[in-house]
Motif scaffolding. Sequence first.
Motif, PDB file in Angstrom:
ATOM      1  N   ILE A 148       0.867  -1.190   0.000  1.00 25.39           N
ATOM      2  CA  ILE A 148       0.000   0.000   0.000  1.00 25.39           C
ATOM      3  C   ILE A 148       0.896   1.230   0.000  1.00 25.39           C
ATOM      4  CG2 ILE A 148      -1.834   1.263   1.184  1.00 25.39           C
ATOM      5  CD1 ILE A 148      -2.753  -1.395   2.415  1.00 25.39           C
ATOM      6  N   THR A 149       0.717   2.067  -1.024  1.00 22.53           N
ATOM      7  CA  THR A 149       1.533   3.274  -1.155  1.00 22.53           C
ATOM      8  C   THR A 149       0.851   4.426  -0.409  1.00 22.53           C
ATOM      9  OG1 THR A 149       0.476   3.933  -3.239  1.00 22.53           O
ATOM     10  CG2 THR A 149       2.367   2.445  -3.395  1.00 22.53           C
ATOM     11  N   ASN A 150       1.251   5.640  -0.723  1.00 20.99           N
ATOM     12  CA  ASN A 150       0.734   6.839  -0.036  1.00 20.99           C
ATOM     13  C   ASN A 150      -0.802   6.895   0.003  1.00 20.99           C
ATOM     14  OD1 ASN A 150      -0.593   9.224  -1.566  1.00 20.99           O
ATOM     15  ND2 ASN A 150       0.753  10.273  -0.156  1.00 20.99           N
ATOM     16  N   ILE A 151      -1.343   7.439   1.086  1.00 14.64           N
ATOM     17  CA  ILE A 151      -2.791   7.667   1.197  1.00 14.64           C
ATOM     18  C   ILE A 151      -3.034   9.166   1.129  1.00 14.64           C
ATOM     19  CG2 ILE A 151      -4.854   7.366   2.643  1.00 14.64           C
ATOM     20  CD1 ILE A 151      -3.571   4.722   1.716  1.00 14.64           C
ATOM     21  N   GLY A 152      -3.913   9.592   0.215  1.00 13.28           N
ATOM     22  CA  GLY A 152      -4.236  11.015   0.089  1.00 13.28           C
ATOM     23  C   GLY A 152      -5.700  11.173  -0.241  1.00 13.28           C
ATOM     24  N   TYR A 153      -6.112  12.427  -0.433  1.00 14.14           N
ATOM     25  CA  TYR A 153      -7.521  12.703  -0.724  1.00 14.14           C
ATOM     26  C   TYR A 153      -7.779  12.514  -2.216  1.00 14.14           C
ATOM     27  CZ  TYR A 153      -7.845  14.542   3.968  1.00 14.14           C
ATOM     28  OH  TYR A 153      -7.837  14.661   5.330  1.00 14.14           O
ATOM     29  N   ASP A 154      -8.649  11.573  -2.535  1.00 11.56           N
ATOM     30  CA  ASP A 154      -9.080  11.322  -3.906  1.00 11.56           C
ATOM     31  C   ASP A 154     -10.308  10.424  -3.823  1.00 11.56           C
ATOM     32  OD1 ASP A 154      -9.059  11.531  -6.630  1.00 11.56           O
ATOM     33  OD2 ASP A 154      -7.172  10.474  -6.958  1.00 11.56           O
ATOM     34  N   HIS A 155     -11.250  10.628  -4.709  1.00 12.54           N
ATOM     35  CA  HIS A 155     -12.481   9.795  -4.744  1.00 12.54           C
ATOM     36  C   HIS A 155     -13.191   9.772  -3.378  1.00 12.54           C
ATOM     37  CE1 HIS A 155     -11.072   8.408  -8.632  1.00 12.54           C
ATOM     38  NE2 HIS A 155      -9.947   8.014  -8.090  1.00 12.54           N
ATOM     39  N   GLN A 156     -13.216  10.939  -2.681  1.00 12.63           N
ATOM     40  CA  GLN A 156     -13.812  10.937  -1.340  1.00 12.63           C
ATOM     41  C   GLN A 156     -15.274  10.510  -1.353  1.00 12.63           C
ATOM     42  OE1 GLN A 156     -11.595  13.237  -2.519  1.00 12.63           O
ATOM     43  NE2 GLN A 156     -11.146  14.778  -0.966  1.00 12.63           N
ATOM     44  N   SER A 157     -15.991  10.815  -2.452  1.00 10.66           N
ATOM     45  CA  SER A 157     -17.421  10.479  -2.478  1.00 10.66           C
ATOM     46  C   SER A 157     -17.627   8.976  -2.359  1.00 10.66           C
ATOM     47  CB  SER A 157     -18.065  10.989  -3.772  1.00 10.66           C
ATOM     48  OG  SER A 157     -17.413  10.432  -4.891  1.00 10.66           O
ATOM     49  N   MET A 158     -16.600   8.184  -2.718  1.00  7.92           N
ATOM     50  CA  MET A 158     -16.743   6.728  -2.631  1.00  7.92           C
ATOM     51  C   MET A 158     -15.926   6.107  -1.505  1.00  7.92           C
ATOM     52  SD  MET A 158     -16.800   5.744  -6.626  1.00  7.92           S
ATOM     53  CE  MET A 158     -15.694   7.058  -7.086  1.00  7.92           C
ATOM     54  N   LEU A 159     -14.843   6.771  -1.110  1.00  7.00           N
ATOM     55  CA  LEU A 159     -13.912   6.136  -0.172  1.00  7.00           C
ATOM     56  C   LEU A 159     -13.910   6.763   1.220  1.00  7.00           C
ATOM     57  CD1 LEU A 159     -10.835   5.651  -2.551  1.00  7.00           C
ATOM     58  CD2 LEU A 159     -12.701   4.058  -2.090  1.00  7.00           C
ATOM     59  N   GLY A 160     -14.502   7.936   1.372  1.00  9.28           N
ATOM     60  CA  GLY A 160     -14.517   8.575   2.699  1.00  9.28           C
ATOM     61  C   GLY A 160     -13.836   9.932   2.667  1.00  9.28           C
ATOM     62  N   ASP A 161     -14.108  10.725   3.711  1.00 13.28           N
ATOM     63  CA  ASP A 161     -13.650  12.123   3.733  1.00 13.28           C
ATOM     64  C   ASP A 161     -12.403  12.356   4.564  1.00 13.28           C
ATOM     65  OD1 ASP A 161     -15.677  13.165   2.091  1.00 13.28           O
ATOM     66  OD2 ASP A 161     -17.098  13.060   3.754  1.00 13.28           O
ATOM     67  N   THR A 162     -11.942  11.351   5.288  1.00 12.17           N
ATOM     68  CA  THR A 162     -10.733  11.529   6.096  1.00 12.17           C
ATOM     69  C   THR A 162      -9.669  10.539   5.633  1.00 12.17           C
ATOM     70  OG1 THR A 162     -11.321   9.867   7.764  1.00 12.17           O
ATOM     71  CG2 THR A 162     -12.184  12.119   8.104  1.00 12.17           C
ATOM     72  N   ILE A 163      -8.415  10.845   5.980  1.00 13.99           N
ATOM     73  CA  ILE A 163      -7.310   9.933   5.628  1.00 13.99           C
ATOM     74  C   ILE A 163      -7.561   8.562   6.265  1.00 13.99           C
ATOM     75  CG2 ILE A 163      -4.829   9.494   5.958  1.00 13.99           C
ATOM     76  CD1 ILE A 163      -5.372  11.579   3.801  1.00 13.99           C
ATOM     77  N   GLY A 164      -8.089   8.564   7.491  1.00 15.35           N
ATOM     78  CA  GLY A 164      -8.382   7.300   8.190  1.00 15.35           C
ATOM     79  C   GLY A 164      -9.412   6.459   7.454  1.00 15.35           C
ATOM     80  N   GLU A 165     -10.481   7.113   6.983  1.00 18.21           N
ATOM     81  CA  GLU A 165     -11.541   6.378   6.265  1.00 18.21           C
ATOM     82  C   GLU A 165     -11.014   5.831   4.931  1.00 18.21           C
ATOM     83  OE1 GLU A 165     -15.604   8.672   7.762  1.00 18.21           O
ATOM     84  OE2 GLU A 165     -14.580   9.394   5.982  1.00 18.21           O
ATOM     85  N   ILE A 166     -10.231   6.659   4.228  1.00 17.20           N
ATOM     86  CA  ILE A 166      -9.673   6.222   2.942  1.00 17.20           C
ATOM     87  C   ILE A 166      -8.695   5.062   3.182  1.00 17.20           C
ATOM     88  CG2 ILE A 166      -8.274   6.928   0.953  1.00 17.20           C
ATOM     89  CD1 ILE A 166      -9.460   9.809   1.398  1.00 17.20           C
ATOM     90  N   ALA A 167      -7.880   5.192   4.231  1.00 15.23           N
ATOM     91  CA  ALA A 167      -6.917   4.124   4.566  1.00 15.23           C
ATOM     92  C   ALA A 167      -7.638   2.812   4.872  1.00 15.23           C
ATOM     93  CB  ALA A 167      -6.049   4.540   5.748  1.00 15.23           C
ATOM     94  N   ALA A 168      -8.810   2.896   5.514  1.00 15.34           N
ATOM     95  CA  ALA A 168      -9.568   1.682   5.858  1.00 15.34           C
ATOM     96  C   ALA A 168      -9.998   0.944   4.590  1.00 15.34           C
ATOM     97  CB  ALA A 168     -10.786   2.038   6.704  1.00 15.34           C
ATOM     98  N   GLU A 169     -10.361   1.701   3.534  1.00 18.58           N
ATOM     99  CA  GLU A 169     -10.721   1.065   2.258  1.00 18.58           C
ATOM    100  C   GLU A 169      -9.498   0.398   1.630  1.00 18.58           C
ATOM    101  OE1 GLU A 169     -13.717   0.631   0.803  1.00 18.58           O
ATOM    102  OE2 GLU A 169     -14.619   1.506   2.587  1.00 18.58           O
ATOM    103  N   LYS A 170      -8.362   1.098   1.652  1.00 16.93           N
ATOM    104  CA  LYS A 170      -7.128   0.531   1.089  1.00 16.93           C
ATOM    105  C   LYS A 170      -6.695  -0.699   1.897  1.00 16.93           C
ATOM    106  CE  LYS A 170      -6.689   4.442  -1.358  1.00 16.93           C
ATOM    107  NZ  LYS A 170      -7.029   4.567  -2.751  1.00 16.93           N
TER     108      LYS A 170
END
Length: 416
Positions: A148-170
């Motif tokens: 798993i590479t860097n986590i940043g803000y992208d596709h928030q409408s599908m993956l979540g609005d915080t780095i933590g939420e996006i990281a959970a999907e990854k």
Amino acid sequence: MYQRIGNAAFKKSLDNIIALCNALGQPQHQFKSIHVAGTNGKGSSSHMLAAVLQEAGYKTGLYTSPHLKSFTERIRVNGQELPEDYLVYFVEQHRQLFESIKPSFFEMTVALAFKYFAEQQVDVGVIEVGLGGRLDSTNIITPEVSLITNIGYDHQSMLGDTIGEIAAEKAGIIKTNVPAVISTRQPEAEEVFMAKAAEVGASLYFAPDHFRLEHTVADLQRQVFQVYRDEKLYLQGLELDLVGVYQQYNLPGVLQALAVLQEQKGFIIPEGALRKGLANAKSITGLKGRWQVLQQQPLTICDTGHNEDGVKQVLQGLERLQPKQVHFVFGAVNDKDVTKILELLPKYYTYYFCQANIPRALPVQELLQKAASAGLQGKGYRTVADAIAAAKANAAPDEVIFIGGSTFVVAEIDEL
């Protein structure tokens, strides 16, 4: 097709891909694999891994997305793109299956990749996640290692609005007893990865804890690093032909994943193969659009970085060049908030705003309004080609032209 229409094409379930692969004889379990997720860097990291494994003598499949010029770029074996006649054959063979399951474009493509790799009897397939991880169609493999590479803000409408939420999907790609490598340390994300690894019983490696890089050369052709592993000199003068500033964050993850393959999974990767693979990653795998130099006078560069982190890295790279002036050809998609990205862009650049030829493109008139609100000066052009032509007409030989903002703007560059 997500590439063209965006969110409406995304299926939040693995049911279709499981049904497809069951009907195809579960090809995803017929070859060893490496799974790569992340917001930025997953494409470059996948290509680096594939190049090294290929140089080490393994028949290597590489699945990535989206494509820039041709659909067949997405599926390669030892650097060779999927033959068009195989694609036609596959669709004809399985038309009824597609009509009954009604998979998305991406689901069909993943199934095609797995089937092709199985038929080609690849030794290993490097599989890049399309979007997220947990519910991505690729997430039905049991890989040798997950990266798993860097986590940043992208596709928030599908993956979540915080780095933590996006990281959970990854983190959804972290599986029981499969070692997981994280390329960078990010406080909001690392706790999520540690919790997931503990939950499923996966060993976890934060690459920067083990691999440290020191730049010795950085120019427009290559980067050279001294590599330290656990604070001992590990590789002297390691050359990489991917020259973006941001590759320094991807390379430790690649090196750690390769170390896991060698030390825990029985792969044999001689130092010569590692060096040759990384020094020639672009030519071995056909990677395009990552800080790619298109012309020398004026210096013309393109990059597919398209979210906040990606654009910050692009601006850092441009700053390093100390240009007299930057002529920036910029376009965006309509399903992302482009405001934050426009606010990052320097006011003193000259801008050429445009829209790519896809339904998802943000109309150039809207882009001009948003840019003006962010204090950016520039003209609008109906096509990418018109914007590039205007930049070339205006740029002096000692100035810089940069083309980016969206993968789809880069895809329309003729010289690519």
